[in-house]
Motif scaffolding. Structure first.
Motif, mmCIF file in Angstrom:
data_model
loop_
_atom_site.group_PDB
_atom_site.id
_atom_site.type_symbol
_atom_site.label_atom_id
_atom_site.label_comp_id
_atom_site.label_asym_id
_atom_site.label_seq_id
_atom_site.Cartn_x
_atom_site.Cartn_y
_atom_site.Cartn_z
ATOM 1 N N GLU A 271 -35.980 -5.198 16.434
ATOM 2 C CA GLU A 271 -38.061 -4.381 16.093
ATOM 3 C C GLU A 271 -37.461 -3.058 16.442
ATOM 4 O O GLU A 271 -37.131 -2.492 17.390
ATOM 5 C CB GLU A 271 -38.896 -4.747 17.258
ATOM 6 N N PRO A 272 -38.312 -2.475 15.610
ATOM 7 C CA PRO A 272 -38.210 -0.041 15.603
ATOM 8 C C PRO A 272 -39.382 -0.203 17.313
ATOM 9 O O PRO A 272 -40.567 -0.999 17.611
ATOM 10 C CB PRO A 272 -38.933 0.164 14.914
ATOM 11 N N ARG A 273 -38.679 0.597 17.930
ATOM 12 C CA ARG A 273 -39.502 0.467 19.186
ATOM 13 C C ARG A 273 -39.535 2.407 19.753
ATOM 14 O O ARG A 273 -40.149 2.767 18.657
ATOM 15 C CB ARG A 273 -38.694 0.372 20.801
ATOM 16 N N SER A 274 -38.528 2.479 20.632
ATOM 17 C CA SER A 274 -38.542 4.268 19.719
ATOM 18 C C SER A 274 -38.100 4.947 19.017
ATOM 19 O O SER A 274 -37.958 5.923 18.419
ATOM 20 C CB SER A 274 -37.862 4.952 21.292
ATOM 21 N N GLY A 275 -37.104 3.613 17.654
ATOM 22 C CA GLY A 275 -36.435 4.540 16.406
ATOM 23 C C GLY A 275 -36.675 3.350 15.862
ATOM 24 O O GLY A 275 -37.406 2.799 15.422
ATOM 25 N N THR A 276 -35.619 2.992 14.927
ATOM 26 C CA THR A 276 -35.804 2.081 13.691
ATOM 27 C C THR A 276 -35.372 1.331 14.380
ATOM 28 O O THR A 276 -34.364 1.182 14.847
ATOM 29 C CB THR A 276 -34.815 2.651 12.306
ATOM 30 N N GLY A 277 -35.656 -0.187 13.292
ATOM 31 C CA GLY A 277 -35.222 -1.208 13.170
ATOM 32 C C GLY A 277 -34.207 -1.200 13.522
ATOM 33 O O GLY A 277 -33.286 -0.743 12.825
ATOM 34 N N ARG A 278 -32.304 -2.946 13.599
ATOM 35 C CA ARG A 278 -31.513 -3.239 13.385
ATOM 36 C C ARG A 278 -31.436 -4.520 13.035
ATOM 37 O O ARG A 278 -31.601 -5.428 13.951
ATOM 38 C CB ARG A 278 -30.836 -1.540 13.351
ATOM 39 N N THR A 279 -29.917 -4.269 12.622
ATOM 40 C CA THR A 279 -29.460 -5.799 12.297
ATOM 41 C C THR A 279 -27.916 -5.451 12.383
ATOM 42 O O THR A 279 -27.468 -4.684 12.214
ATOM 43 C CB THR A 279 -29.753 -6.531 11.234
ATOM 44 N N PHE A 280 -27.388 -5.921 13.233
ATOM 45 C CA PHE A 280 -26.129 -5.713 13.644
ATOM 46 C C PHE A 280 -24.972 -7.590 13.827
ATOM 47 O O PHE A 280 -25.850 -7.873 14.113
ATOM 48 C CB PHE A 280 -26.060 -5.039 14.530
ATOM 49 N N LEU A 281 -24.438 -7.033 14.047
ATOM 50 C CA LEU A 281 -22.990 -8.518 13.809
ATOM 51 C C LEU A 281 -22.981 -8.606 15.874
ATOM 52 O O LEU A 281 -21.855 -7.494 16.165
ATOM 53 C CB LEU A 281 -21.895 -8.108 13.306
ATOM 54 N N ALA A 282 -23.497 -9.573 15.880
ATOM 55 C CA ALA A 282 -23.359 -9.470 18.249
ATOM 56 C C ALA A 282 -21.737 -9.556 18.129
ATOM 57 O O ALA A 282 -21.143 -9.042 19.239
ATOM 58 C CB ALA A 282 -24.993 -9.635 17.997
ATOM 59 N N MET A 283 -21.417 -11.199 18.026
ATOM 60 C CA MET A 283 -20.264 -11.839 17.817
ATOM 61 C C MET A 283 -19.775 -12.652 16.107
ATOM 62 O O MET A 283 -20.277 -12.315 15.732
ATOM 63 C CB MET A 283 -21.555 -12.989 18.449
ATOM 64 N N GLU A 284 -18.484 -12.831 16.429
ATOM 65 C CA GLU A 284 -18.120 -13.669 15.596
ATOM 66 C C GLU A 284 -17.260 -14.936 16.002
ATOM 67 O O GLU A 284 -16.620 -14.491 17.649
ATOM 68 C CB GLU A 284 -16.630 -12.213 15.450
ATOM 69 N N ASN A 285 -17.121 -15.757 14.935
ATOM 70 C CA ASN A 285 -15.486 -17.058 15.491
ATOM 71 C C ASN A 285 -16.468 -17.865 16.481
ATOM 72 O O ASN A 285 -15.454 -18.142 16.875
ATOM 73 C CB ASN A 285 -14.428 -16.173 15.420
#
Length: 242
Positions: free
Chosen positions: A150-164
């Motif tokens: 969620e955006p708190r101090s900045g903007t929200g983001r989606t990221f690749l946390a783990m693979e395979n």
């Protein structure tokens, strides 16, 4: 023959040798590329280092890694020895045979915690978009983990946390998970969950996923095609980048 003439002759021979070496290297490289175009680039796969009986628990000494042209690699071939250590193959493996997810599938049964290897943990995570996971193979398949904040101090983001990561079990979201409300007004990772996934991870990854389900807006799993061992690396998209 004078010393100067001998030196010149030596330099000439050295130049010719270097030129021939360069031509030979170029020819070898060309042939390698031609072979790879027909058979695919070499892929690291796990094979049996010795004969293994059906139902025998695999140890690290039973396994070795070989580079095999991609064309000949089974789609469900195991890429890392640790993915097979502790498994019990459903069929006998002869020396040099490919170790595949299919032959190990009986180990990936209904008791995921009991099949954990040293250093591994089974962690349950409420996830969004559970239906595609069942369609893609369910327990025993591999997934990538996306986390959206969620955006708190900045903007929200989606990221690749783990693979395979291996999916050990998949169930429907429990009532507490489906109706959970975080401190931010229903924006915890459980608020959008439609299923509960059990993943085989390291202890560090288990701690991270626990924090993600408590503080992130959403955790989503992306099913991988069978045999896909590619790595995308860190990938992040923020709201400003849309």
């Amino acid at each position: 023959m004078t010393a100067i003439a001998r030196r010149r002759r030596g330099l000439l021979l050295l130049s010719l040798a270097l030129a021939c070496g360069g031509v030979a290297a170029a020819q070898v490289g060309k042939r390698v590329r031609a072979v790879e175009a027909r058979t695919g680039a070499p892929v690291a796969v796990v094979v049996a280092a010795r004969d293994v009986a059906a139902g025998a628990k695999l140890s690290r000494r039973d396994l070795e890694v070989r580079d095999v042209p991609g064309r000949y690699v089974p789609p469900d071939a195991v890429a890392a020895p640790l993915d097979a250590v502790g498994a019990k193959p459903s069929a006998a493996l002869s020396r040099g045979a490919y170790v595949t997810a299919g032959v190990l599938s009986q180990m990936r049964g209904s008791e995921p915690a009991g099949s954990l290897r040293r250093g591994e943990r089974a962690v349950e995570v409420p996830v969004a978009g559970g239906a595609p996971l069942s369609d893609a193979g369910g327990p025993g398949s591999r997934v990538d983990v996306l986390v959206s904040t969620e955006p708190r101090s900045g903007t929200g983001r989606t990221f690749l946390a783990m693979e395979n990561v291996e999916l050990l079990a998949l169930g429907g979201a429990s009532a507490p998970a489906a109706d959970a409300r975080g401190d931010a007004g229903g924006r915890s990772g459980t608020a959008t969950a439609t299923a509960t996934a059990t993943l085989r991870v390291t202890l560090r990854q288990a701690v991270y996923l626990t924090a993600a389900q408590n503080f992130a807006r959403e955790v989503r799993l992306l099913p991988r095609p069978s045999g896909d061992r590619g790595r995308a690396g860190r990938s992040v998209v923020s709201a400003e980048g849309l």
